[in-house]
Design an enzyme around this catalytic site. Structure first.
Site, PDB file in Angstrom:
ATOM      1  N   GLN A  45      -1.004  14.012  -4.021  1.00  0.00           N
ATOM      2  CA  GLN A  45      -0.841  14.109  -2.808  1.00  0.00           C
ATOM      3  C   GLN A  45      -0.493  16.121  -3.143  1.00  0.00           C
ATOM      4  OE1 GLN A  45       3.103  13.014  -1.901  1.00  0.00           O
ATOM      5  NE2 GLN A  45       2.216  11.294  -1.615  1.00  0.00           N
ATOM      6  N   ARG A  69       4.170  17.665 -18.676  1.00  0.00           N
ATOM      7  CA  ARG A  69       3.294  18.136 -17.242  1.00  0.00           C
ATOM      8  C   ARG A  69       3.896  19.536 -16.551  1.00  0.00           C
ATOM      9  NH1 ARG A  69      -0.076  15.456 -12.528  1.00  0.00           N
ATOM     10  NH2 ARG A  69       2.402  15.055 -12.691  1.00  0.00           N
ATOM     11  N   GLU A  77       5.040  25.268  -6.119  1.00  0.00           N
ATOM     12  CA  GLU A  77       5.173  23.628  -6.335  1.00  0.00           C
ATOM     13  C   GLU A  77       6.334  24.702  -7.753  1.00  0.00           C
ATOM     14  OE1 GLU A  77       2.714  21.371  -7.495  1.00  0.00           O
ATOM     15  OE2 GLU A  77       2.033  20.408  -5.544  1.00  0.00           O
ATOM     16  N   LEU A 136      -5.355  16.911 -11.445  1.00  0.00           N
ATOM     17  CA  LEU A 136      -5.907  17.071 -11.382  1.00  0.00           C
ATOM     18  C   LEU A 136      -6.940  18.019 -12.187  1.00  0.00           C
ATOM     19  CD1 LEU A 136      -4.706  16.362  -7.429  1.00  0.00           C
ATOM     20  CD2 LEU A 136      -6.351  14.863  -9.052  1.00  0.00           C
ATOM     21  N   HIS A 173       8.313  11.218 -11.888  1.00  0.00           N
ATOM     22  CA  HIS A 173       8.453  11.779 -10.986  1.00  0.00           C
ATOM     23  C   HIS A 173      10.311  11.619  -9.989  1.00  0.00           C
ATOM     24  CE1 HIS A 173       7.551  13.811  -7.365  1.00  0.00           C
ATOM     25  NE2 HIS A 173       6.661  14.189  -7.864  1.00  0.00           N
ATOM     26  N   HIS A 211       5.412   8.306 -13.418  1.00  0.00           N
ATOM     27  CA  HIS A 211       4.224   9.067 -12.616  1.00  0.00           C
ATOM     28  C   HIS A 211       3.542   9.049 -13.608  1.00  0.00           C
ATOM     29  CE1 HIS A 211       3.089  11.167  -9.375  1.00  0.00           C
ATOM     30  NE2 HIS A 211       3.413  13.041  -9.570  1.00  0.00           N
ATOM     31  N   VAL A 260     -10.980  11.459 -10.578  1.00  0.00           N
ATOM     32  CA  VAL A 260     -11.754  12.637 -10.579  1.00  0.00           C
ATOM     33  C   VAL A 260     -12.298  13.148 -12.287  1.00  0.00           C
ATOM     34  CG1 VAL A 260      -9.486  13.695 -11.330  1.00  0.00           C
ATOM     35  CG2 VAL A 260     -10.809  15.335 -10.679  1.00  0.00           C
ATOM     36  N   ARG A 303      10.199  18.706 -13.706  1.00  0.00           N
ATOM     37  CA  ARG A 303      10.438  17.972 -12.998  1.00  0.00           C
ATOM     38  C   ARG A 303      12.242  16.665 -13.370  1.00  0.00           C
ATOM     39  NH1 ARG A 303       4.878  15.253 -11.388  1.00  0.00           N
ATOM     40  NH2 ARG A 303       4.990  17.171  -9.572  1.00  0.00           N
ATOM     41  N   TRP A 318      -4.426   8.729  -4.584  1.00  0.00           N
ATOM     42  CA  TRP A 318      -3.455   8.715  -4.181  1.00  0.00           C
ATOM     43  C   TRP A 318      -3.471  10.148  -4.151  1.00  0.00           C
ATOM     44  CZ3 TRP A 318       0.587   3.970  -4.475  1.00  0.00           C
ATOM     45  CH2 TRP A 318      -0.864   2.751  -4.510  1.00  0.00           C
TER      46      TRP A 318
HETATM   47  C1  LIG Z   1       0.815   9.319  -6.157  1.00  0.00           C
HETATM   48  C2  LIG Z   1       0.041  10.205  -7.003  1.00  0.00           C
HETATM   49  C3  LIG Z   1       0.212  11.800  -6.880  1.00  0.00           C
HETATM   50  C4  LIG Z   1       0.129  12.114  -7.438  1.00  0.00           C
HETATM   51  N1  LIG Z   1      -0.360  13.573  -6.695  1.00  0.00           N
HETATM   52  C5  LIG Z   1      -1.034  14.679  -8.150  1.00  0.00           C
HETATM   53  C6  LIG Z   1      -1.252  15.828  -7.856  1.00  0.00           C
HETATM   54  O1  LIG Z   1      -0.805  16.555  -5.906  1.00  0.00           O
HETATM   55  N2  LIG Z   1      -1.789  16.594  -8.766  1.00  0.00           N
HETATM   56  C7  LIG Z   1      -2.417  16.485  -9.884  1.00  0.00           C
HETATM   57  O2  LIG Z   1      -2.453  16.678 -10.655  1.00  0.00           O
HETATM   58  N3  LIG Z   1      -1.797  15.211 -10.055  1.00  0.00           N
HETATM   59  C8  LIG Z   1      -1.874  14.515  -9.293  1.00  0.00           C
HETATM   60  N4  LIG Z   1      -1.128  13.181  -9.236  1.00  0.00           N
HETATM   61  C9  LIG Z   1      -1.325  12.596 -11.142  1.00  0.00           C
HETATM   62  C10 LIG Z   1      -3.144  12.507 -10.773  1.00  0.00           C
HETATM   63  O3  LIG Z   1      -3.131  12.257  -9.442  1.00  0.00           O
HETATM   64  C11 LIG Z   1      -4.372  11.410 -12.100  1.00  0.00           C
HETATM   65  O4  LIG Z   1      -3.181  12.212 -13.407  1.00  0.00           O
HETATM   66  C12 LIG Z   1      -5.354  12.088 -11.999  1.00  0.00           C
HETATM   67  O5  LIG Z   1      -5.975  12.153 -11.022  1.00  0.00           O
HETATM   68  C13 LIG Z   1      -6.175  10.940 -13.473  1.00  0.00           C
HETATM   69  O6  LIG Z   1      -7.547  11.186 -12.850  1.00  0.00           O
HETATM   70  P1  LIG Z   1      -8.303  10.172 -13.624  1.00  0.00           P
HETATM   71  O7  LIG Z   1      -9.251  10.445 -13.346  1.00  0.00           O
HETATM   72  O8  LIG Z   1      -7.871  10.398 -15.160  1.00  0.00           O
HETATM   73  O9  LIG Z   1      -8.117   8.624 -13.882  1.00  0.00           O
HETATM   74  P2  LIG Z   1      -7.821   8.018 -12.247  1.00  0.00           P
HETATM   75  O10 LIG Z   1      -7.748   9.102 -10.780  1.00  0.00           O
HETATM   76  O11 LIG Z   1      -6.368   7.367 -12.302  1.00  0.00           O
HETATM   77  O12 LIG Z   1      -8.885   7.065 -12.425  1.00  0.00           O
HETATM   78  C14 LIG Z   1      -8.830   6.051 -13.218  1.00  0.00           C
HETATM   79  C15 LIG Z   1      -9.750   4.852 -12.786  1.00  0.00           C
HETATM   80  O13 LIG Z   1     -10.283   3.898 -14.021  1.00  0.00           O
HETATM   81  C16 LIG Z   1     -10.435   2.724 -13.145  1.00  0.00           C
HETATM   82  N5  LIG Z   1     -10.103   1.263 -14.722  1.00  0.00           N
HETATM   83  C17 LIG Z   1      -8.621   1.152 -14.859  1.00  0.00           C
HETATM   84  N6  LIG Z   1      -9.339   0.177 -15.833  1.00  0.00           N
HETATM   85  C18 LIG Z   1      -9.762   0.172 -15.690  1.00  0.00           C
HETATM   86  C19 LIG Z   1     -10.939  -1.210 -16.356  1.00  0.00           C
HETATM   87  N7  LIG Z   1     -10.371  -2.417 -17.454  1.00  0.00           N
HETATM   88  N8  LIG Z   1     -12.159  -1.353 -15.858  1.00  0.00           N
HETATM   89  C20 LIG Z   1     -12.725  -0.984 -15.078  1.00  0.00           C
HETATM   90  N9  LIG Z   1     -12.005   0.174 -14.384  1.00  0.00           N
HETATM   91  C21 LIG Z   1     -10.422   0.778 -14.784  1.00  0.00           C
HETATM   92  C22 LIG Z   1      -9.540   2.749 -12.243  1.00  0.00           C
HETATM   93  O14 LIG Z   1      -9.561   1.501 -11.536  1.00  0.00           O
HETATM   94  C23 LIG Z   1      -9.644   3.610 -12.103  1.00  0.00           C
HETATM   95  O15 LIG Z   1     -10.931   3.867 -10.759  1.00  0.00           O
HETATM   96  C24 LIG Z   1      -0.868  12.074  -9.111  1.00  0.00           C
HETATM   97  C25 LIG Z   1      -0.289  10.615  -8.853  1.00  0.00           C
HETATM   98  C26 LIG Z   1      -0.026   9.050  -8.156  1.00  0.00           C
HETATM   99  C27 LIG Z   1       0.094   8.534  -8.674  1.00  0.00           C
END
Ligand SMILES: Cc1cc2nc3c(=O)[nH]c(=O)nc-3n(C[C@H](O)[C@H](O)[C@H](O)COP(=O)(O)OP(=O)(O)OC[C@H]3O[C@@H](n4cnc5c(N)ncnc54)[C@H](O)[C@@H]3O)c2cc1C
Length: 506
Positions: free
Chosen positions: A45, A362, A111, A368, A222, A327, A11, A266, A43
């Protein structure tokens, strides 16, 4: 033309890419180590916490976030998140993200630790997929360059300024500014809700480039992952809708632990479950949702419903075994309110970054939103810095942020084994920590090294080792229990003005 390189397609990275693309004077490339939709984001939810109801208030969202952060959250970062949240969500909707609605209005859930039903969701319990699909569609439609299956191994610096990123094959992607949006590090532990890409790469490569890590002792576990398979998550929203946690005798043990029972913060629920598991010889506790009914469960939580059934269980008729799992990383690379790290030319956003927003814990569904809000800000800062020629470091040490302690660059001689590191981290830096175990873990980690960083696996291993060392160092530094950092040898602190830990690689 200002060249922005965004590493990561969750995101935070996708929001930043779309924001950059709005600016005709900017060219943007997104690099991601796997497929574009492989991320923690996809992933997710439960949903996104945001104030969209006139009966709710930004101040209430701020208050809930500060309470969850256990005194350590930065008020400025929290205020920006909550106040700029609604606009960021409407931007997402404009980009094609579809949230669930009732009679045209956003459907909203409750929540744990939120004092208002303010959680938007998509596809029932597939909010992350709804967001990822919407943003990926917009990125594709805008024709933004995306390099998939491209692993960033290190940052390139010239005279202390980041000028690009080095790939595993040694080739370099040049940029005027690099934005890390690489997500979390769940794979540092053996039990995690995170996908396999979450190996803390961004934290490790930024530390190697001289950036400062912050609050790395704070990892959120979690409470409820399925105690089978790869620990699929059972969202907090299931307890929000009335799911009960029961021990092996069917007793709702969380009522004895906290007045909010299953909806306590949590870390309290996670430790309550871990304690209960110890009392029942390690057997998982169970989540009882039978009273919610098969139809409601399948409609409100279609992903979880499918996953539970795929493992041969019927949660409408039998309680599901659950246990805690790693988590979310509250800590990360220290950034200012606009995503600037301490290294000129390097920015960070989303789970990889730490601006103090989440403090010691958190609040559910704030991450998100963090990617959505700060994804816009980081681009504004990076572009402005480049265009004004004022590329600068963003985070001086002040009274809220401790002076950094240093970990040595990797120097061990023992062959690294990922499973051993994960087990060591679970036992020493998991739900409960103490000085003796942390000291022993630091010594063991110092003996390990990854001899030949030549492919993705070994590069990830080296990154996991760096991140683990920094986490242990930070956990040793904080001699108090606070939020998710629970020390069995220290009481919860009554220090009302705590400092954030910081760490660098010497
Ligand atoms: C199962 C699950 C459920 C969740 N539910 C919620 C929820 O309901 N609400 C909420 O707010 N949060 C939730 N979270 C947390 C939330 O999803 C994450 O904190 C958030 O999506 C992180 O977004 P981001 O863009 O920072 O990183 P990410 O979405 O993790 O994206 C990281 C990106 O970086 C890339 N990357 C990593 N290392 C490298 C590298 N060396 N070279 C190139 N690319 C790389 C990865 O491939 C990926 O594309 C949940 C997390 C999980 C695992």
């Amino acid at each position: 033309m200002t060249r922005l390189l965004i590493i990561g397609s969750g995101v935070a990275g996708l929001t930043a890419a779309l924001e950059a693309n709005e600016r005709p004077e900017v060219s943007v490339t997104v690099v991601t180590k796997s497929a574009i939709d492989k991320s923690n984001t996809a992933w997710a939810q439960g949903g996104v916490a945001v104030v969209t109801d006139p009966a709710d208030s930004v101040q209430s969202h701020i208050d809930d976030t500060l309470i969850a952060g256990a005194g350590l959250s930065s008020l400025e970062s929290v205020t920006v998140l909550c106040a700029e949240g609604p606009a960021a969500i409407f931007d997402m909707v404009d980009d094609g993200v579809e949230f669930d609605r009732i009679d045209g209005e956003f459907a909203k859930g409750l929540e744990a630790a939120h004092s208002f039903s303010r959680i938007l969701h998509g596809g029932g319990d597939a909010t992350g997929a709804a967001i990822a699909n919407g943003l990926i569609g917009a990125v594709r439609e805008a024709g933004i360059e995306v390099l998939e299956n491209t692993f960033v191994a290190d940052l390139v610096l010239a005279d202390g300024v980041v000028t690009g990123a080095r790939l595993l094959d040694g080739s370099v992607l040049d940029a005027d500014a690099v934005i890390l949006a690489t997500g979390g590090a769940g794979q540092v532990f053996p039990y995690t809700t995170n996908p396999s890409v979450a190996t803390g790469d961004g934290i490790a490569l930024a530390l190697r480039a001289g950036a400062v890590g912050a609050d790395l002792e704070f990892y959120q576990f979690h409470p409820t992952s399925m105690a089978f398979g790869h620990n699929p998550l059972i969202s907090e929203a299931v307890r929000g809708e009335g799911g009960h946690l029961v021990d092996e005798n069917g007793h709702r043990f969380m009522k004895d632990v906290h007045e909010l029972a299953e909806l306590a913060p949590r870390d309290i629920v996670a430790r309550g479950i871990a304690d209960q598991m110890r009392k029942q010889a390690g057997a998982p506790v169970r989540l009882d949702v039978r009273h919610l009914g098969a139809e409601f469960l399948a409609k409100r939580f279609p992903t979880i419903d499918r996953t539970v059934k795929a493992h041969g269980m019927d949660w409408a008729h039998e309680p599901v075994p659950v246990s805690p799992a790693a988590h979310y990383f509250m800590g990360g690379i220290r950034v200012d309110i606009d995503g600037r790290t301490s290294v000129p030319g390097l920015y960070a956003v989303g789970e990889v970054a730490c601006n103090g927003l989440h403090g010691a814990n958190r609040l559910a569904s704030n991450s998100l939103l963090e990617g959505a809000v700060y994804g816009h800000r980081v681009v504004a800062a990076a572009v402005s810095d480049v265009q004004t020629g004022a590329v600068r470091a963003g985070n001086p040490v002040d009274e809220h942020w401790a002076a950094p302690t240093a970990i040595a660059a990797e120097a061990g001689t023992e062959q690294f084994v990922r499973a051993d590191l994960q087990q060591l981290m679970w036992e020493s830096v998991g739900l409960s920590r103490n000085e003796t175990d942390l000291e022993a873990a630091a010594k063991t980690l110092a003996t390990w090294h990854v001899p030949d960083v030549s492919d993705i696996k070994s590069a990830e291993d080296a990154n996991l080792l760096t991140v683990a060392r920094a986490m242990v160092q930070s956990a040793l530094w904080r001699r108090e229990s606070r939020g998710a950092h629970w020390r069995s040898d220290a009481q919860p602190s009554d220090d009302v003005s705590p400092t954030h830990s910081t760490v660098v690689v010497a």
